[in-house]
Each structure stands twice: as structure tokens, then as C-alpha cells.
Design a protein around this motif. Structure first.
Motif, PDB file in Angstrom:
ATOM      1  N   ASP A 171       0.835  -1.217   0.000  1.00 28.17           N
ATOM      2  CA  ASP A 171       0.000   0.000   0.000  1.00 28.17           C
ATOM      3  C   ASP A 171       0.862   1.256   0.000  1.00 28.17           C
ATOM      4  O   ASP A 171       0.589   2.213  -0.727  1.00 28.17           O
ATOM      5  CB  ASP A 171      -0.905   0.034   1.240  1.00 28.17           C
ATOM      6  CG  ASP A 171      -2.099  -0.880   1.062  1.00 28.17           C
ATOM      7  OD1 ASP A 171      -2.352  -1.304  -0.090  1.00 28.17           O
ATOM      8  OD2 ASP A 171      -2.770  -1.170   2.069  1.00 28.17           O
ATOM      9  N   LEU A 172       1.902   1.234   0.809  1.00 26.90           N
ATOM     10  CA  LEU A 172       2.808   2.396   0.859  1.00 26.90           C
ATOM     11  C   LEU A 172       3.488   2.599  -0.489  1.00 26.90           C
ATOM     12  O   LEU A 172       3.614   3.728  -0.971  1.00 26.90           O
ATOM     13  CB  LEU A 172       3.872   2.198   1.952  1.00 26.90           C
ATOM     14  CG  LEU A 172       3.380   2.306   3.396  1.00 26.90           C
ATOM     15  CD1 LEU A 172       4.425   1.727   4.359  1.00 26.90           C
ATOM     16  CD2 LEU A 172       3.078   3.756   3.756  1.00 26.90           C
ATOM     17  N   ALA A 173       3.904   1.499  -1.112  1.00 24.17           N
ATOM     18  CA  ALA A 173       4.556   1.590  -2.421  1.00 24.17           C
ATOM     19  C   ALA A 173       3.604   2.220  -3.438  1.00 24.17           C
ATOM     20  O   ALA A 173       3.997   3.080  -4.228  1.00 24.17           O
ATOM     21  CB  ALA A 173       5.007   0.201  -2.877  1.00 24.17           C
ATOM     22  N   LYS A 174       2.338   1.784  -3.389  1.00 27.87           N
ATOM     23  CA  LYS A 174       1.336   2.289  -4.341  1.00 27.87           C
ATOM     24  C   LYS A 174       1.168   3.803  -4.242  1.00 27.87           C
ATOM     25  O   LYS A 174       0.912   4.482  -5.224  1.00 27.87           O
ATOM     26  CB  LYS A 174      -0.007   1.631  -4.006  1.00 27.87           C
ATOM     27  CG  LYS A 174      -0.619   0.877  -5.160  1.00 27.87           C
ATOM     28  CD  LYS A 174      -1.901   0.202  -4.746  1.00 27.87           C
ATOM     29  CE  LYS A 174      -1.881  -1.228  -5.239  1.00 27.87           C
ATOM     30  NZ  LYS A 174      -2.929  -2.061  -4.722  1.00 27.87           N
ATOM     31  N   LYS A 175       1.330   4.310  -3.016  1.00 25.70           N
ATOM     32  CA  LYS A 175       1.130   5.754  -2.804  1.00 25.70           C
ATOM     33  C   LYS A 175       2.386   6.570  -3.093  1.00 25.70           C
ATOM     34  O   LYS A 175       2.382   7.782  -2.947  1.00 25.70           O
ATOM     35  CB  LYS A 175       0.739   5.991  -1.340  1.00 25.70           C
ATOM     36  CG  LYS A 175      -0.651   5.486  -1.005  1.00 25.70           C
ATOM     37  CD  LYS A 175      -0.947   5.779   0.458  1.00 25.70           C
ATOM     38  CE  LYS A 175      -2.169   5.011   0.909  1.00 25.70           C
ATOM     39  NZ  LYS A 175      -2.026   4.430   2.237  1.00 25.70           N
ATOM     40  N   THR A 176       3.490   5.890  -3.428  1.00 23.62           N
ATOM     41  CA  THR A 176       4.763   6.600  -3.556  1.00 23.62           C
ATOM     42  C   THR A 176       5.093   6.854  -5.023  1.00 23.62           C
ATOM     43  O   THR A 176       5.077   5.925  -5.836  1.00 23.62           O
ATOM     44  CB  THR A 176       5.889   5.767  -2.891  1.00 23.62           C
ATOM     45  OG1 THR A 176       5.518   5.521  -1.539  1.00 23.62           O
ATOM     46  CG2 THR A 176       7.218   6.502  -2.918  1.00 23.62           C
ATOM     47  N   GLU A 177       5.390   8.094  -5.334  1.00 20.57           N
ATOM     48  CA  GLU A 177       5.696   8.445  -6.720  1.00 20.57           C
ATOM     49  C   GLU A 177       6.979   7.762  -7.180  1.00 20.57           C
ATOM     50  O   GLU A 177       7.956   7.698  -6.423  1.00 20.57           O
ATOM     51  CB  GLU A 177       5.872   9.956  -6.812  1.00 20.57           C
ATOM     52  CG  GLU A 177       5.480  10.476  -8.166  1.00 20.57           C
ATOM     53  CD  GLU A 177       5.930  11.897  -8.338  1.00 20.57           C
ATOM     54  OE1 GLU A 177       5.519  12.722  -7.502  1.00 20.57           O
ATOM     55  OE2 GLU A 177       6.693  12.142  -9.278  1.00 20.57           O
ATOM     56  N   GLY A 178       6.945   7.234  -8.386  1.00 28.77           N
ATOM     57  CA  GLY A 178       8.126   6.578  -8.940  1.00 28.77           C
ATOM     58  C   GLY A 178       8.097   5.070  -8.793  1.00 28.77           C
ATOM     59  O   GLY A 178       8.957   4.381  -9.337  1.00 28.77           O
ATOM     60  N   VAL A 179       7.110   4.536  -8.043  1.00 33.15           N
ATOM     61  CA  VAL A 179       6.983   3.080  -7.929  1.00 33.15           C
ATOM     62  C   VAL A 179       6.028   2.603  -9.028  1.00 33.15           C
ATOM     63  O   VAL A 179       4.918   3.105  -9.156  1.00 33.15           O
ATOM     64  CB  VAL A 179       6.430   2.646  -6.550  1.00 33.15           C
ATOM     65  CG1 VAL A 179       6.312   1.123  -6.476  1.00 33.15           C
ATOM     66  CG2 VAL A 179       7.319   3.158  -5.422  1.00 33.15           C
ATOM     67  N   LEU A 180       6.470   1.619  -9.807  1.00 29.85           N
ATOM     68  CA  LEU A 180       5.634   1.118 -10.912  1.00 29.85           C
ATOM     69  C   LEU A 180       4.801  -0.077 -10.481  1.00 29.85           C
ATOM     70  O   LEU A 180       3.716  -0.325 -11.015  1.00 29.85           O
ATOM     71  CB  LEU A 180       6.516   0.722 -12.096  1.00 29.85           C
ATOM     72  CG  LEU A 180       7.434   1.814 -12.636  1.00 29.85           C
ATOM     73  CD1 LEU A 180       8.300   1.270 -13.757  1.00 29.85           C
ATOM     74  CD2 LEU A 180       6.610   2.981 -13.140  1.00 29.85           C
ATOM     75  N   GLY A 181       5.320  -0.864  -9.549  1.00 24.08           N
ATOM     76  CA  GLY A 181       4.591  -2.050  -9.099  1.00 24.08           C
ATOM     77  C   GLY A 181       5.256  -2.625  -7.877  1.00 24.08           C
ATOM     78  O   GLY A 181       6.448  -2.371  -7.628  1.00 24.08           O
ATOM     79  N   SER A 182       4.491  -3.411  -7.104  1.00 21.60           N
ATOM     80  CA  SER A 182       5.061  -3.971  -5.871  1.00 21.60           C
ATOM     81  C   SER A 182       4.233  -5.174  -5.460  1.00 21.60           C
ATOM     82  O   SER A 182       3.013  -5.210  -5.678  1.00 21.60           O
ATOM     83  CB  SER A 182       5.034  -2.896  -4.782  1.00 21.60           C
ATOM     84  OG  SER A 182       5.666  -3.353  -3.616  1.00 21.60           O
ATOM     85  N   ARG A 183       4.873  -6.138  -4.858  1.00 15.91           N
ATOM     86  CA  ARG A 183       4.157  -7.340  -4.401  1.00 15.91           C
ATOM     87  C   ARG A 183       4.998  -8.097  -3.390  1.00 15.91           C
ATOM     88  O   ARG A 183       6.211  -7.876  -3.297  1.00 15.91           O
ATOM     89  CB  ARG A 183       3.828  -8.253  -5.586  1.00 15.91           C
ATOM     90  CG  ARG A 183       5.045  -8.624  -6.412  1.00 15.91           C
ATOM     91  CD  ARG A 183       4.691  -9.488  -7.586  1.00 15.91           C
ATOM     92  NE  ARG A 183       4.302 -10.788  -7.143  1.00 15.91           N
ATOM     93  CZ  ARG A 183       5.131 -11.773  -6.816  1.00 15.91           C
ATOM     94  NH1 ARG A 183       6.437 -11.634  -6.916  1.00 15.91           N
ATOM     95  NH2 ARG A 183       4.685 -12.915  -6.399  1.00 15.91           N
ATOM     96  N   MET A 184       4.338  -8.961  -2.634  1.00 16.92           N
ATOM     97  CA  MET A 184       5.106  -9.878  -1.789  1.00 16.92           C
ATOM     98  C   MET A 184       5.857 -10.843  -2.697  1.00 16.92           C
ATOM     99  O   MET A 184       5.436 -11.108  -3.820  1.00 16.92           O
ATOM    100  CB  MET A 184       4.202 -10.652  -0.825  1.00 16.92           C
ATOM    101  CG  MET A 184       3.086 -11.432  -1.488  1.00 16.92           C
ATOM    102  SD  MET A 184       2.516 -12.856  -0.517  1.00 16.92           S
ATOM    103  CE  MET A 184       3.686 -14.134  -1.011  1.00 16.92           C
ATOM    104  N   THR A 185       6.974 -11.368  -2.218  1.00 19.13           N
ATOM    105  CA  THR A 185       7.739 -12.316  -3.032  1.00 19.13           C
ATOM    106  C   THR A 185       8.138 -13.517  -2.179  1.00 19.13           C
ATOM    107  O   THR A 185       8.381 -13.367  -0.985  1.00 19.13           O
ATOM    108  CB  THR A 185       8.976 -11.633  -3.652  1.00 19.13           C
ATOM    109  OG1 THR A 185       9.600 -12.518  -4.580  1.00 19.13           O
ATOM    110  CG2 THR A 185       9.990 -11.189  -2.613  1.00 19.13           C
ATOM    111  N   GLY A 186       8.150 -14.704  -2.782  1.00 19.99           N
ATOM    112  CA  GLY A 186       8.485 -15.917  -2.040  1.00 19.99           C
ATOM    113  C   GLY A 186       7.238 -16.544  -1.440  1.00 19.99           C
ATOM    114  O   GLY A 186       6.116 -16.265  -1.859  1.00 19.99           O
ATOM    115  N   GLY A 187       7.438 -17.366  -0.440  1.00 23.21           N
ATOM    116  CA  GLY A 187       6.346 -18.152   0.134  1.00 23.21           C
ATOM    117  C   GLY A 187       5.287 -17.322   0.852  1.00 23.21           C
ATOM    118  O   GLY A 187       4.120 -17.677   0.889  1.00 23.21           O
ATOM    119  N   GLY A 188       5.677 -16.185   1.455  1.00 20.83           N
ATOM    120  CA  GLY A 188       4.707 -15.300   2.090  1.00 20.83           C
ATOM    121  C   GLY A 188       4.677 -15.393   3.608  1.00 20.83           C
ATOM    122  O   GLY A 188       5.622 -15.893   4.224  1.00 20.83           O
TER     123      GLY A 188
END
Ligand code: GLA
Length: 391
Positions: A320-337
Motif C-alpha cells: 500500500d505504501l509503495a502504491k502511494k509513492t511516486e516513482g513506484v511502478l509495481g510492488s508485491r510480496m515475493t516468495g512463500g509469504g
């Protein structure tokens, strides 16, 4: 000196301190970050990881006896393990990964001599960046160097995966070990987990960086839940009367929705849509559509969080923080979680302000200062020559 050269030099020096001579063999194997295609490897689909510039390095030398005398620089722990095709794991011990690769190689007929070895790593542990796969693959690479043989890369990855199953008790898929063996610098690995064939997709763009953010949490249910997800995917396939979710379209699934258990439907929905997203992501990368790739990563996270339920509130917050930050194109959890890291695609020019914004927001909400680093698609496992080291 680069971080990698520092790591190699420290490993060589630790070998000299411990064994009083120079090492003869020197190998490195990387951790990985998966850009997209999560919880897909054990569903016969596509995954798209890349190696990160964080490695397990092993320095080795001969020892006259049927044992491997190991020393971990990180853990400051020494242990001797037998070189024996019948050796079994010890409860919860770091040497099990090494023990497993040696035992399985010996059982496969490799004539493994005694050795001294110093293990060192800068792959963060417990963060979903495959530090254990890196150790297994580094061990297999050491065995190649020690015995003067070359393993088939796919066989080498499968042998390392078998060690994880049998000596660490983790029923993982093939992604992590394949990544550590096969990844290439400046490329992501588009791996078809069914045929075990792959394509190296170029990822060279100085304007785009891959940012890894460690949530600093690891929820304890992770292990049991991983096996449960595998079972639920099998249930989804059975409900759709197929052997594998790879063979089912979204239309097939939607047509059966009313007959299916709601939870099993959602698990299947994640897998089927994530396989399609990964294929689209590879296309996006090949055609330089970075915004599109980023969008697919956000969609992947949403699906992992809502349909597959392997995220947690800390990972959701980071995304969510990444989504609100200018310059971020995409973000997700990675690996098993259930904790561990997020992976974000960001504009390099804004890297510093992005890191500050995410770290500030995250620590304000959780009290945790997240470890963050930008990384590049790096080279898979390889041997190093002693001449290349700086002492
Ligand atoms: C862990 C496993 C992998 C893969 C991922 C989820 O990292 O080791 O095989 O299943 O989880 O994508």
C-alpha cells in the motif's frame, strides 16, 4: 571493492585462519527474487525470478578422511559431517543443506572425497530470498569443483531441491534451486515449471530498478500453510477434473464456480490468473512496457492476499505504501509469504526518495525499520578462480 569481492575475500581469509592454508576451490551461488508467478511452480505454471547480487560463497580444500569439516562464518559454528550416501539429517541444523547435497550426490554415484570448507553468505535469511537454495546450490557447485565434474544444470537444481525436501523437510517447488543454478546476469528467468524448460529474458534498463524491502516479520504458520496451499491446489484441480491447474482456463473455472467449495475456488482462481499474469509480464518486459509489468505485480499481490491468503498485514502495508509513492511502478510480496520481503519495480532516479517514503511510513505504523536494498539481475552459481580474489 564490491560487496561481492568483500564477501569472497572474507571467506578466503576465514579459510586461511581456520585451516592454515589457502583454499583450492571457491564457488558462489545467489539468492533470488521472484518478480511474478508466486505459488505457481508446484502448479506446473510459469514463474519469472531473477538472481540477486547476494551470494553464498564456499571456499574449500582437501581433507584426508571421509568427512567434510565445515565452518560457517555467519554463525561462527564448526561441524564435521560424514561423506556417506546413507547419512540422514540432524534436527534443525544449518549443515543439513550441505549434508543433503553431499549424501544425494554420493547416492547418485559421485565419488566425493573428504574436504575442509568455509561457508559465508550475504543472502538475508528468513526473508523469502532463498538463502537455503543458495547454500544447496553452492554445495553442489563445490562438489563439481572438487570432483572435476560438471553436472547437467537441471539435474543439479533437482538434486538441490531433493536435499531441501529430504534434509530440511520443506516440500518446495523447483523455482528457488533452478533460479540459483540457471539465472544469468541482466536477465530474468522465464521458467516453465511443467517442462522444466526456460527462456532468459533480457532485463537491462538503467532507468528501472528492483527494490527489495524486508518486512522484518516471519509468521510462524508459514511452514504448515505452505503444505496446506499445495493440498488446496490439488483439491481445486480435482474439483475441475484435471491433473493440473495449468490445463484449466479461467472460463472453465468460472463455469464450475457454483459447484465448488468457495475457498478451493479462490485458490484455483489465484493460480489460473497468476499463470496468465506471468505470461503477460514476460511479454511486457520483452517490449519494455514497464508500467504494464508494474500493474501486473500489483494485481499479483492482490490475488495472493485475497484469493490465496499468503500475505499478512505487514506485507499488505508495504505494498500500500509503495502504491502511494511516486516513482513506484509495481510492488508485491515475493516468495512463500506470511512475512519476508516485497519486491518493487521503481524508477531509478527516484530510488532514494522512494526508500525514505516507504521506510518512514512502515516504521511509523509498525515500529520496525525495514531493511531495503536495490538489486540487479545477477549471475547464477559459478566457480571462481583464486587468482580473482583480492586478499
Ligand atoms: C517458496 C518455495 C518455492 C515456491 C515459493 C512460492 O519459496 O521454496 O518453491 O513455491 O515459495 O512461489
Amino acid at each position: 571493492m564490491s560487496d561481492f569481492q568483500d564477501l569472497v575475500s572474507a571467506t578466503v581469509n576465514a579459510f586461511r585462519d581456520r585451516f592454515g592454508v589457502d583454499p583450492i576451490w571457491l564457488v558462489a551461488a545467489p539468492g533470488r527474487v521472484n518478480l511474478i508467478g508466486e505459488h505457481i511452480d508446484y502448479n506446473d505454471g510459469f514463474v519469472m525470478p531473477m538472481a540477486i547480487d547476494r551470494y553464498v560463497v564456499i571456499a574449500g580444500g582437501p581433507f584426508d578422511g571421509a568427512a567434510a569439516n565445515l565452518y560457517s562464518v555467519n554463525l561462527e559454528d564448526a561441524a564435521a559431517i560424514p561423506i556417506d550416501a546413507d547419512s540422514r539429517p540432524e534436527a534443525m541444523h544449518w549443515t543439513n543443506y550441505v549434508r543433503g547435497v553431499i549424501a544425494i550426490s554420493a547416492a547418485n554415484g559421485l565419488d566425493v572425497p573428504g574436504m575442509n570448507a568455509v561457508v559465508n553468505s550475504n543472502v538475508p535469511t528468513g526473508g523469502g530470498l532463498s538463502s537455503s537454495a543458495a547454500l544447496e546450490v553452492a554445495t553442489a557447485t563445490l562438489l563439481e569443483a572438487v570432483t572435476g565434474t560438471t553436472m547437467d544444470p537441471v539435474e543439479k537444481a533437482l538434486l538441490s531441491q531433493q536435499a531441501e525436501h529430504e534434509f530440511a523437510g520443506v516440500p518446495c517447488g523447483i523455482m528457488d534451486q533452478f533460479s540459483s543454478v540457471l539465472c544469468k546476469q541482466n536477465h530474468v528467468l522465464l521458467l516453465d515449471c511443467r517442462s522444466q524448460t526456460f527462456e532468459q529474458v533480457p532485463f537491462i534498463n538503467e532507468d528501472i530498478s528492483v527494490l527489495i524491502t524486508n518486512s522484518g516479520v516471519k509468521h510462524s504458520l508459514a511452514d504448515g500453510e505452505y503444505a496446506l496451499r499445495r493440498k488446496q491446489c490439488e483439491d481445486a484441480a480435482a474439483a475441475l477434473e484435471t491433473g493440473s491447474l495449468r490445463d484449466v482456463t479461467l472460463e472453465d473455472l468460472m463455469g464450475r464456480k457454483d459447484d465448488m467449495d468457495e475457498l478451493v475456488f479462490r485458490r484455483g482462481h489465484h493460480v489460473i490468473t497468476e499463470i496468465a499474469r506471468t505470461v503477460s509480464a514476460a511479454q511486457a518486459m520483452k517490449s519494455g512496457q514497464w508500467e504494464r509489468l508494474g500493474q501486473l505485480m500489483y494485481e499479483s499481490h492482490e490475488s495472493l492476499s485475497k484469493d490465496f491468503e499468503v500475505s499478512c498485514k505487514e506485507l499488505d502495508l508495504l505494498v500500500d505504501l509503495a502504491k502511494k509513492t511516486e516513482g513506484v511502478l509495481g510492488s508485491r510480496m515475493t516468495g512463500g509469504g506470511f512475512g519476508g520481503c516485497t519486491v518493487s519495480l521503481v524508477k531509478t532516479a527516484q530510488l532514494d526518495s522512494i526508500m525514505t517514503a516507504i521506510a518512514t511510513g512502515y516504521s511509523a505504523a509498525t515500529g520496525i525499520q525495514p531493511a531495503m536494498f536495490a538489486t540487479k539481475p545477477s549471475e547464477g552459481a559459478h566457480a571462481l578462480s583464486m587468482a580473482s580474489t583480492v586478499s
